[in-house]
Write a protein that holds these residues in place. Structure first.
Motif, PDB file in Angstrom:
ATOM      1  N   GLY A 125       0.809  -1.213   0.000  1.00 28.05           N
ATOM      2  CA  GLY A 125       0.000   0.000   0.000  1.00 28.05           C
ATOM      3  C   GLY A 125       0.842   1.262   0.000  1.00 28.05           C
ATOM      4  N   GLU A 126       0.197   2.381  -0.296  1.00 28.07           N
ATOM      5  CA  GLU A 126       0.882   3.668  -0.378  1.00 28.07           C
ATOM      6  C   GLU A 126       0.779   4.403   0.947  1.00 28.07           C
ATOM      7  OE1 GLU A 126      -0.505   5.954  -3.645  1.00 28.07           O
ATOM      8  OE2 GLU A 126      -0.138   4.374  -5.134  1.00 28.07           O
ATOM      9  N   THR A 127       1.901   4.942   1.376  1.00 27.48           N
ATOM     10  CA  THR A 127       1.937   5.717   2.616  1.00 27.48           C
ATOM     11  C   THR A 127       2.027   7.190   2.274  1.00 27.48           C
ATOM     12  OG1 THR A 127       4.331   5.511   2.734  1.00 27.48           O
ATOM     13  CG2 THR A 127       3.038   3.839   3.869  1.00 27.48           C
ATOM     14  N   ALA A 128       1.279   7.981   3.002  1.00 22.58           N
ATOM     15  CA  ALA A 128       1.304   9.422   2.768  1.00 22.58           C
ATOM     16  C   ALA A 128       0.878  10.133   4.043  1.00 22.58           C
ATOM     17  CB  ALA A 128       0.357   9.792   1.621  1.00 22.58           C
ATOM     18  N   VAL A 129       1.259  11.386   4.153  1.00 20.69           N
ATOM     19  CA  VAL A 129       0.809  12.240   5.256  1.00 20.69           C
ATOM     20  C   VAL A 129      -0.018  13.352   4.630  1.00 20.69           C
ATOM     21  CG1 VAL A 129       1.494  13.755   7.133  1.00 20.69           C
ATOM     22  CG2 VAL A 129       2.853  11.715   6.622  1.00 20.69           C
ATOM     23  N   PRO A 130      -1.349  13.279   4.766  1.00 21.20           N
ATOM     24  CA  PRO A 130      -2.208  14.289   4.134  1.00 21.20           C
ATOM     25  C   PRO A 130      -1.945  15.687   4.684  1.00 21.20           C
ATOM     26  CG  PRO A 130      -3.473  12.400   4.936  1.00 21.20           C
ATOM     27  CD  PRO A 130      -2.099  12.280   5.500  1.00 21.20           C
ATOM     28  N   GLU A 131      -2.271  16.672   3.875  1.00 20.80           N
ATOM     29  CA  GLU A 131      -2.175  18.051   4.333  1.00 20.80           C
ATOM     30  C   GLU A 131      -3.194  18.267   5.445  1.00 20.80           C
ATOM     31  OE1 GLU A 131      -2.357  22.510   2.344  1.00 20.80           O
ATOM     32  OE2 GLU A 131      -2.258  20.727   1.076  1.00 20.80           O
ATOM     33  N   ASN A 132      -2.797  18.999   6.473  1.00 16.17           N
ATOM     34  CA  ASN A 132      -3.663  19.248   7.627  1.00 16.17           C
ATOM     35  C   ASN A 132      -4.136  17.942   8.275  1.00 16.17           C
ATOM     36  OD1 ASN A 132      -3.574  22.096   7.187  1.00 16.17           O
ATOM     37  ND2 ASN A 132      -5.126  21.864   5.574  1.00 16.17           N
ATOM     38  N   VAL A 133      -3.239  16.963   8.361  1.00 21.94           N
ATOM     39  CA  VAL A 133      -3.588  15.657   8.926  1.00 21.94           C
ATOM     40  C   VAL A 133      -4.005  15.806  10.389  1.00 21.94           C
ATOM     41  CG1 VAL A 133      -1.197  15.145   9.605  1.00 21.94           C
ATOM     42  CG2 VAL A 133      -2.806  13.281   9.215  1.00 21.94           C
ATOM     43  N   ARG A 134      -5.023  15.070  10.781  1.00 23.95           N
ATOM     44  CA  ARG A 134      -5.480  15.021  12.179  1.00 23.95           C
ATOM     45  C   ARG A 134      -5.239  13.624  12.722  1.00 23.95           C
ATOM     46  NH1 ARG A 134     -11.479  16.184  11.972  1.00 23.95           N
ATOM     47  NH2 ARG A 134     -11.249  14.873  10.131  1.00 23.95           N
ATOM     48  N   ASP A 135      -4.997  13.540  14.006  1.00 20.06           N
ATOM     49  CA  ASP A 135      -4.808  12.209  14.565  1.00 20.06           C
ATOM     50  C   ASP A 135      -6.153  11.600  14.947  1.00 20.06           C
ATOM     51  OD1 ASP A 135      -5.552  13.209  17.070  1.00 20.06           O
ATOM     52  OD2 ASP A 135      -3.580  12.999  17.973  1.00 20.06           O
ATOM     53  N   HIS A 136      -6.125  10.322  15.315  1.00 20.77           N
ATOM     54  CA  HIS A 136      -7.368   9.585  15.550  1.00 20.77           C
ATOM     55  C   HIS A 136      -8.172  10.161  16.706  1.00 20.77           C
ATOM     56  CE1 HIS A 136      -4.761   7.799  18.619  1.00 20.77           C
ATOM     57  NE2 HIS A 136      -5.853   7.387  19.228  1.00 20.77           N
ATOM     58  N   LEU A 137      -7.494  10.727  17.722  1.00 16.41           N
ATOM     59  CA  LEU A 137      -8.217  11.284  18.857  1.00 16.41           C
ATOM     60  C   LEU A 137      -9.000  12.517  18.442  1.00 16.41           C
ATOM     61  CD1 LEU A 137      -8.929  11.288  21.835  1.00 16.41           C
ATOM     62  CD2 LEU A 137      -6.826  12.582  22.279  1.00 16.41           C
ATOM     63  N   GLU A 138      -8.371  13.394  17.663  1.00 20.57           N
ATOM     64  CA  GLU A 138      -9.065  14.596  17.187  1.00 20.57           C
ATOM     65  C   GLU A 138     -10.239  14.211  16.291  1.00 20.57           C
ATOM     66  OE1 GLU A 138      -8.127  18.736  14.698  1.00 20.57           O
ATOM     67  OE2 GLU A 138      -6.495  17.349  15.197  1.00 20.57           O
ATOM     68  N   ILE A 139      -9.997  13.263  15.390  1.00 18.81           N
ATOM     69  CA  ILE A 139     -11.065  12.806  14.488  1.00 18.81           C
ATOM     70  C   ILE A 139     -12.198  12.168  15.278  1.00 18.81           C
ATOM     71  CG2 ILE A 139     -11.629  11.217  12.619  1.00 18.81           C
ATOM     72  CD1 ILE A 139      -8.630  11.413  11.791  1.00 18.81           C
ATOM     73  N   GLY A 140     -11.844  11.229  16.157  1.00 23.48           N
ATOM     74  CA  GLY A 140     -12.856  10.488  16.907  1.00 23.48           C
ATOM     75  C   GLY A 140     -13.665  11.361  17.835  1.00 23.48           C
ATOM     76  N   THR A 141     -13.006  12.345  18.458  1.00 19.65           N
ATOM     77  CA  THR A 141     -13.717  13.250  19.366  1.00 19.65           C
ATOM     78  C   THR A 141     -14.675  14.152  18.592  1.00 19.65           C
ATOM     79  OG1 THR A 141     -11.836  13.224  20.898  1.00 19.65           O
ATOM     80  CG2 THR A 141     -13.427  15.009  21.140  1.00 19.65           C
ATOM     81  N   ALA A 142     -14.208  14.687  17.460  1.00 16.76           N
ATOM     82  CA  ALA A 142     -15.045  15.586  16.660  1.00 16.76           C
ATOM     83  C   ALA A 142     -16.272  14.882  16.098  1.00 16.76           C
ATOM     84  CB  ALA A 142     -14.211  16.178  15.523  1.00 16.76           C
ATOM     85  N   LEU A 143     -16.131  13.590  15.768  1.00 13.94           N
ATOM     86  CA  LEU A 143     -17.240  12.844  15.179  1.00 13.94           C
ATOM     87  C   LEU A 143     -18.090  12.118  16.222  1.00 13.94           C
ATOM     88  CD1 LEU A 143     -15.482  11.278  12.045  1.00 13.94           C
ATOM     89  CD2 LEU A 143     -17.108  13.180  12.102  1.00 13.94           C
ATOM     90  N   GLY A 144     -17.758  12.289  17.494  1.00 11.32           N
ATOM     91  CA  GLY A 144     -18.529  11.631  18.545  1.00 11.32           C
ATOM     92  C   GLY A 144     -18.329  10.122  18.570  1.00 11.32           C
ATOM     93  N   LEU A 145     -17.125   9.668  18.203  1.00  8.90           N
ATOM     94  CA  LEU A 145     -16.827   8.232  18.173  1.00  8.90           C
ATOM     95  C   LEU A 145     -16.077   7.781  19.422  1.00  8.90           C
ATOM     96  CD1 LEU A 145     -15.361   8.055  14.532  1.00  8.90           C
ATOM     97  CD2 LEU A 145     -17.761   8.003  15.238  1.00  8.90           C
TER      98      LEU A 145
END
Length: 418
Positions: A125-145
């Motif tokens: 698979g391809e590895t990349a670091v997206p622009e303005n990448v967020r970590d799983h905690l920021e993503i999960g908290t924002a989405l209520g996960l």
């Protein structure tokens, strides 16, 4: 427990294994000495007991001074037998302790060295670091996960709640793992997560990993850190017959780890936590089938990673980073964009006969004789996978794409902000 016959015949093999792990070879010499002492004590005790039994017949036939001498010998012999029996007990305890101090014999193919001396076998698979990448905690908290703040309020550091789609995402992933396990010949199991000391000791988790285990002193029970423990103990003290085909189980359980010694490491999010859920493969097979079974289990782990469309690599773990039970271990590490590196998601270990010898799990070989089985274990899915799923599927608008393989379980293609 290692194979004592092999140790006696070729102690240098075990010394080389210890050196490969970066461990002391003195443990090998200590076990050889304890083995010799225990066998000597047993021989002495049995010799004295034989004399004691024979005296009764001699006394019945003797008379006069001869009989009195035999009666006097009976008294002194009783004390000698008692002392010899105590020595057998003491040497047995020392022998057992010395035996448990030696880890499994490392496979020839395993790399030597420590934690950083692994060998990368493949990258997928391809590895990349997206622009303005967020970590799983920021993503999960924002989405209520994911809710780590209330997890800490309720239970302390390194605890969390999975909420809403976060809970559903984990259930989807674990259900997919069980579905794959059943399709590939594994029997699904939901085992106990509290086990007796002999189960934990038998699998090798009360040695160097003892500080990682939660112990309920009042009940003399342990909370398992992996369902490997109850699955290994399932057939303890049993004979599995001819074992012409491996016996395969897939256990779904909650797991508990104290994470002793990891203070300050991975404290953010759910990479390193005290409680998590996992689907674990466990196999009993003939020793000659173990290497092929190990490759097969690695293939199953890779299949799960590919279904979830995660970039990953496979590493051959170095000897110094193996657990005490493992002869060889492969790890699958997924790409974590926010960290710009790979993190372990699965491992699969070939434990050869080490655990089965401790747990007394046997089978019948071609000659009809009892022989020690081999055991293997491997992770199919666990809570930590959510880290890689969320980070590798994040989108600029704050949503997360659901991997296609999970959509039938989750009932949606995208997890969107509410």
């Amino acid at each position: 427990m290692i194979d004592l016959r092999a140790l006696r015949e070729n102690p240098d093999l075990f010394r080389a294994s210890q050196q490969k792990r970066g461990a002391s070879t003195e443990a090998v010499d200590a076990l050889l000495s304890a083995d010799s002492d225990h066998r000597s004590a047993l021989q002495s005790f049995e010799s004295l007991r034989a004399e004691q039994k024979g005296l009764g017949k001699q006394i019945a036939k003797a008379s006069g001074d001869e009989k009195q001498a035999l009666l006097d010998r009976t008294k002194t012999l009783a004390e000698e037998v008692k002392a010899a029996e105590a020595r057998v007990t003491a040497t047995a305890a020392a022998f057992e302790a010395a035996g448990h101090a030696i880890p499994n014999l490392v496979a020839d193919e395993a790399p030597a060295g420590g934690e950083d001396d692994f060998v990368v076998l493949k990258e997928v698979g391809e590895t990349a670091v997206p622009e303005n990448v967020r970590d799983h905690l920021e993503i999960g908290t924002a989405l209520g996960l994911l809710d780590t703040e209330r997890g800490a309020k309720t239970s302390g550091a390194r605890f969390y709640y999975l909420t809403g789609d976060g809970a559903m995402l984990q259930l989807a992933m674990l259900n997919l793992a069980i579905q794959q396990a059943v399709e590939t010949g594994f029997t699904p199991m939901i085992p106990p997560v509290l086990v007796r000391p002999e189960a934990m000791e038998g699998t090798g988790y009360l040695g160097e990993h003892a500080d990682e285990v939660y112990y309920l002193e009042r009940d003399e029970m342990y909370l398992v850190g992996t369902s490997e423990v109850p699955l290994a103990a399932y057939h303890s003290g049993e004979n599995l017959g001819e074992l012409s085909q491996p016996v395969r189980y897939a256990g779904w359980s909650s797991c508990f780890r104290r994470e002793a010694g990891s203070y300050g490491k991975d404290t953010r999010g759910i990479i390193r936590v005290h409680q998590f859920d996992k689907v674990e493969m466990f196999v009993f097979c003939r020793p000659e089938d173990a290497e092929a079974e190990h490759e097969r289990m690695l293939g199953f782990e890779e299949r799960m990673l590919q279904k979830l469309e995660l970039p990953y690599r496979v590493i051959d773990t170095a000897a110094g980073d193996l657990g005490s039970s493992a002869a060889r271990k492969f790890d699958c590490e997924a790409w974590v964009p926010s960290q710009g590196r790979y993190r372990e998601l699965t491992s699969t270990s070939n434990c050869t006969t080490f655990q089965a010898r401790r747990l007394n799990v046997k089978y019948r070989d071609e000659s009809g004789r009892n022989a020690v089985a081999a055991t293997l274990n491997g992770t199919l899915a666990t809570t930590r996978w959510l880290v890689a799923i969320l980070e590798n599927n994040q989108r600029p608008d704050g949503s997360v794409a659901v991997p296609a393989a999970l959509r039938p379980f989750l009932g949606k293609d995208v997890i969107e902000p509410k």
